[in-house]
Design an enzyme around this catalytic site. Structure first.
Site, PDB file in Angstrom:
ATOM      1  CD  GLU A  74      69.951  28.705  60.575  1.00 24.18           C
ATOM      2  OE1 GLU A  74      70.610  27.891  61.199  1.00 24.18           O
ATOM      3  OE2 GLU A  74      69.448  28.480  59.462  1.00 24.18           O
ATOM      4  CE  LYS A 124      78.028  34.828  63.925  1.00 29.75           C
ATOM      5  NZ  LYS A 124      78.831  33.743  64.437  1.00 29.75           N
ATOM      6  CG  ASP A 173      78.992  33.979  70.789  1.00 26.75           C
ATOM      7  OD1 ASP A 173      79.850  33.573  69.979  1.00 26.75           O
ATOM      8  OD2 ASP A 173      79.201  34.916  71.583  1.00 26.75           O
ATOM      9  CE1 TYR A 228      75.995  25.621  61.459  1.00 25.56           C
ATOM     10  CE2 TYR A 228      75.250  25.973  63.707  1.00 25.56           C
ATOM     11  CZ  TYR A 228      76.258  25.984  62.760  1.00 25.56           C
ATOM     12  OH  TYR A 228      77.522  26.352  63.119  1.00 25.56           O
ATOM     13  CE  LYS A 230      79.385  38.717  65.286  1.00 26.70           C
ATOM     14  NZ  LYS A 230      80.821  38.417  65.391  1.00 26.70           N
ATOM     15  CB  CYS A 254      92.024  39.566 104.130  1.00 27.23           C
ATOM     16  SG  CYS A 254      90.254  39.278 104.298  1.00 27.23           S
ATOM     17  CB  CYS A 275      90.592  38.816 108.818  1.00 28.14           C
ATOM     18  SG  CYS A 275      91.515  37.954 107.551  1.00 28.14           S
ATOM     19  CB  CYS A 291      91.763  36.024 102.840  1.00 25.79           C
ATOM     20  SG  CYS A 291      91.784  35.869 104.636  1.00 25.79           S
ATOM     21  CB  CYS A 302      88.909  35.257 106.981  1.00 27.71           C
ATOM     22  SG  CYS A 302      88.156  36.631 106.125  1.00 27.71           S
TER      23      CYS A 302
HETATM   24  S1  IVH Z   1      75.886  28.385  58.990  1.00 27.47           S
HETATM   25  C1  IVH Z   1      79.637  28.099  55.803  1.00 27.47           C
HETATM   26  N1  IVH Z   1      74.275  28.826  60.968  1.00 27.47           N
HETATM   27  O1  IVH Z   1      78.997  31.105  63.241  1.00 27.47           O
HETATM   28  C2  IVH Z   1      79.352  28.340  57.238  1.00 27.47           C
HETATM   29  N2  IVH Z   1      76.600  29.089  61.344  1.00 27.47           N
HETATM   30  O2  IVH Z   1      80.670  33.304  62.400  1.00 27.47           O
HETATM   31  C3  IVH Z   1      77.908  28.126  57.444  1.00 27.47           C
HETATM   32  N3  IVH Z   1      77.173  29.682  63.634  1.00 27.47           N
HETATM   33  O3  IVH Z   1      81.143  29.247  61.152  1.00 27.47           O
HETATM   34  C4  IVH Z   1      77.595  28.317  58.856  1.00 27.47           C
HETATM   35  N4  IVH Z   1      75.132  29.697  64.420  1.00 27.47           N
HETATM   36  O4  IVH Z   1      80.323  28.205  63.465  1.00 27.47           O
HETATM   37  C5  IVH Z   1      75.550  28.808  60.568  1.00 27.47           C
HETATM   38  N5  IVH Z   1      72.722  29.135  62.661  1.00 27.47           N
HETATM   39  C6  IVH Z   1      73.986  29.097  62.254  1.00 27.47           C
HETATM   40  C7  IVH Z   1      75.060  29.397  63.117  1.00 27.47           C
HETATM   41  C8  IVH Z   1      76.351  29.383  62.619  1.00 27.47           C
HETATM   42  C9  IVH Z   1      76.418  29.870  64.711  1.00 27.47           C
HETATM   43  C10 IVH Z   1      78.644  29.812  63.642  1.00 27.47           C
HETATM   44  C11 IVH Z   1      79.343  28.846  62.718  1.00 27.47           C
HETATM   45  C12 IVH Z   1      79.976  29.748  61.707  1.00 27.47           C
HETATM   46  C13 IVH Z   1      80.196  30.987  62.495  1.00 27.47           C
HETATM   47  C14 IVH Z   1      80.424  32.181  61.629  1.00 27.47           C
END
Ligand code: IVH
Length: 724
Positions: free
Chosen positions: A161, A163, A165, A273, A368, A462, A465, A480, A485
């Site tokens: 899935e 990640k 941010d 999640y 990542k 500026c 002006c 400014c 201006c």
């Molecule tokens: S599972 C035991 N699933 O990324 C931790 N984390 O860098 C299980 N995060 O701590 C986390 N998307 O805050 C999980 N699909 C996802 C995520 C996710 C973002 C974050 C989460 C985690 C951090 C780790």
């Protein structure tokens, strides 16, 4: 590296990482990108592994901050191991095979261990929103090694899935009602941010379940869409305040605001999640968990793969990589998890016996994506003057292709930022485009600096002006201070006439510049003083053009009140706040008379925004400006009072599910709200309608079982169509 120097480097890396942790977790203002951080951390881990005498250290985050009540997690919040490397992900898989008592390919048989039964195949893809592509598990599309090996039936199922941010959060639902929201903190104890989290629009306050678990911690991520990030950052820059580096930092800053109304004015979203503590069993698999969360009406990740074996997981990661640039939120990787929860428990955690912040599950790994980066030349540094006078330096770059687009400019934010990175005209710089769309200058490539390259000196006057610039109070920007201006004027006039404000067709930036340079307009009211005869000398045979423009200006005299308020360019007042203001103060007179109490009682207007509005209203020249606008015939149209015809959804609650063919979720939400209705995240007996699109899932089923009317897009549009 010999031990003493390795020990010294370890100490140096630890102190550097501690510095960056402080900036990232507590101040939400990182100086380096995640990628650079991870490189330092990897170096530290490698050194620590080679120096057993020196104790190891994981990323020790702690986001707890002043002003919040601390709350202890029932189950600690751990971190996640991460890698940028396919080989390391395969090592993760090999470890999983061992930990779950399977036989790694090519190795001697492990002692046999009784395995939990595999997850029922029928559970795959039992989601609210199915994954976009066919299962990589069943249809490997890997372009990699000749004839991708077929996974054996004994290979584990993984989920893959995005990640997200964002910022990790733990929600407690007691008897199905949201009772607490806590940040990760140090993993054991975080900050209680319940009031702020309650403002998140896509988060239901209760689980749609007749027999919910008595007590459950649900884990997820709060995030901001890229669009929303850009909107807020624009306001931030206009106010002369330091912009946020990326959506994650802005999310972190927003979650920790002390004013919930201010939080509500920013469009935070959430996705769930995982589970922390639960009194009762929730699911046997990750896949089942996601389906359960979705059935409760909670937002889950729309992209999700359940696959067998590591090759299929890598294929899914590649599919995700191809899709992620189209996601409306920042994604910095993929999370691979062992699907079966009994196997997860067997795999356990790394660093067991330590505090939660040092633990990481052995059953999950974050893969990542390295950010898209490119090197290019800084041809020039120019200064943009905003409509409030804030000076923003911009790097004019040698055009370079980055993540599919040609980048010519990158913001340098402010003078401090240029000084910190020591960016000079003539430098070669590294630019990066991570999840967010705005390219950022990461660092200077020093070996490529020409010897003649001089440090950049921020202008003291500026550029438009020549008025000496002043430092914004409490901010990092220079401004400014000259209200006349020409550049500010141009920006103010253009903003006022723009689509998002008075929407005067034909009066774009170029035209405004032409009129300003011909001394036809100097102030906002001057726009309404224009006559066709003034315009004719500017264009050969321009009668039609002039008549059209004058007609458009005339129409704008009756523009919606919120458009006029937005057009005034008050710091922090975007379209959404302007609409909130116009609804509660439906005339310019009422707006002018608003005091702090009146402003603070408007939902969506926070303390900071209210302060900026009051400051604007107290300024005599602004009051004169409004009086002058009224004198030249500006009579804004107040928002229509809701009637059965204009607000057919008054008192109704709608739930959206699936993808509508012709409307985004935001558009549908806006239409529902404009028609007097409310949008809820979960289906219950109180739901009036479910608005269903393609791939609608469990919410639709629930609505059907409760006998709630289902609307599809066409019927929805018909319901909202104006009636006589
Ligand atoms: S599972 C035991 N699933 O990324 C931790 N984390 O860098 C299980 N995060 O701590 C986390 N998307 O805050 C999980 N699909 C996802 C995520 C996710 C973002 C974050 C989460 C985690 C951090 C780790």
């Amino acid at each position: 590296m010999s031990s003493p120097s390795a020990a010294a480097r370890i100490a140096q890396l630890r102190s550097e990482l501690a510095h960056h942790d402080e900036l990232y977790y507590r101040q939400a203002r990182p100086e380096i990108s995640d990628f650079e951080y991870d490189l330092l951390k990897k170096e530290l881990e490698a050194l620590e592994a080679s120096q057993p005498a020196v104790a190891s250290s994981a990323r020790i985050g702690d986001d707890r901050s002043e002003g919040f009540v601390r709350a202890r997690h029932l189950q600690g919040m751990t971190t996640l191991d991460n890698t940028y490397d396919e080989a390391e992900l395969r090592e993760f898989h090999t470890r999983i095979l061992k930990l779950t008592g399977r036989k790694p390919a090519g190795s001697a048989a492990e002692p046999s261990v009784e395995l939990p039964p595999p997850a029922p195949e029928g559970m795959l893809f039992a989601f609210d929103t199915p994954p976009p592509a066919p299962a990589a598990a069943t249809k490997p599309t890997s372009p990699s090694p000749p004839a991708a090996p077929q996974p054996s039936a004994d290979e584990p199922l993984y989920t893959v899935e995005p990640k997200v941010d964002g910022v990790a959060i733990s929600l407690t639902y007691t008897e199905g009602r949201l009772t607490r929201a806590v940040t990760r903190g140090d993993g054991e104890e975080g900050d209680e941010v319940t009031a702020n989290v309650r403002t998140i629009r896509n988060l239901p306050q209760s689980l749609s379940d007749a027999t919910p678990p008595p007590l459950i911690e649900i884990r997820g991520e709060i995030f901001l869409r890229n669009e929303e990030f850009q909107r807020i950052n624009r306001l931030q820059e206009e106010a002369g305040l330091e912009p946020y580096a990326n959506p994650r930092n802005l999310t972190a800053g927003t979650v920790k605001l002390l004013d919930s109304a201010e939080v509500a004015s920013r469009g935070l979203e959430i996705v769930l999640y995982g589970i922390g503590h639960s009194d009762t069993a929730v699911a046997e698999t990750q896949t089942g968990l996601r389906a359960r969360l979705a059935a409760w009406g909670l937002p889950v990740l729309p992209h999700f793969w359940t696959v067998r074996g590591i090759d299929a997981a890598l294929t899914a990661i590649r599919e995700l990589d191809a899709l992620r640039h189209g996601f409306p939120f920042a994604t910095d990787g993929a999370v691979v998890k062992l699907d079966n929860m009994a196997e997860q428990r067997r795999a356990g955690f790394r660093g067991e016996g330590q505090s939660a912040r040092k633990l990481s599950p052995r059953w999950a790994c974050a893969y990542k994506f390295a950010p898209d980066r490119a090197e290019t030349l800084v041809r020039d540094i120019t200064i943009q003057v905003g409509r409030t006078g804030a000076l923003t330096p911009v790097a004019e770059l040698e055009p370079v292709l980055l993540a599919g687009t040609t980048v010519r400019r990158a913001t340098l934010h402010n003078a401090d930022e240029i000084a910190r990175k020591d960016v000079r005209i003539g430098d070669t710089v590294l630019i990066e485009k991570a999840g967010e769309i705005i390219p950022a200058v990461i660092s200077v490539v020093l070996p490529k600096r020409p010897p003649t390259c001089a440090a950049y000196v921020f202008p003291t006057a500026c550029p438009a002006c020549q008025t000496p610039v002043v430092r914004v109070e409490g901010g990092v920007a220079w401004r400014c201070p000259n209200p006349d201006c020409p550049e500010q004027l141009l920006r103010r006039l253009t903003h006022f006439a723009s689509k998002a404000c008075l929407d005067i067709e034909g009066l774009g930036e170029e035209m405004v510049a032409l009129f300003v340079s011909n001394k036809l307009i100097r102030t906002l009211p001057d726009i309404f003083r224009l006559r066709a005869a003034d315009l004719l000398p500017l264009k050969k045979s321009g009668e039609v053009w002039a008549a059209k423009l004058i007609a458009a200006i005339d129409t704008a005299r009756r523009a919606d009140l919120w458009r006029v308020i937005h057009g005034l360019g008050i710091t922090q007042v975007g379209a959404a706040s302007a609409k909130d203001l116009a609804r509660r103060l439906p005339s310019l007179e009422l707006f002018l008379a608003a005091d702090e109490l009146a402003l603070m009682s408007i939902s969506g207007i926070g303390e900071r925004t209210a302060a900026f509005i009051l400051e604007w209203l107290r300024n005599d020249s602004n009051r004169r400006l409004l009086a002058e606008l009224q004198a030249v015939g500006l009579t804004p149209t107040p928002p229509a009072a809701p009637t059965a015809a204009t607000a057919p959804l008054t008192g109704k609650t709608l739930v959206l599910t699936g993808t509508l063919p012709g409307l985004s979720r935001e558009q549908a939400t806006e239409m529902i709200e404009a028609a007097g209705g409310k949008v809820s995240g979960s289906v219950s007996k109180k739901t009036s309608y479910v608005l269903a699109g393609e791939e609608a899932g469990s919410k639709l089923e629930k609505a059907q079982s409760l006998g709630i009317p289902i609307l599809y897009e066409a019927a929805f549009r018909a319901l909202l169509a104006p009636r006589e």
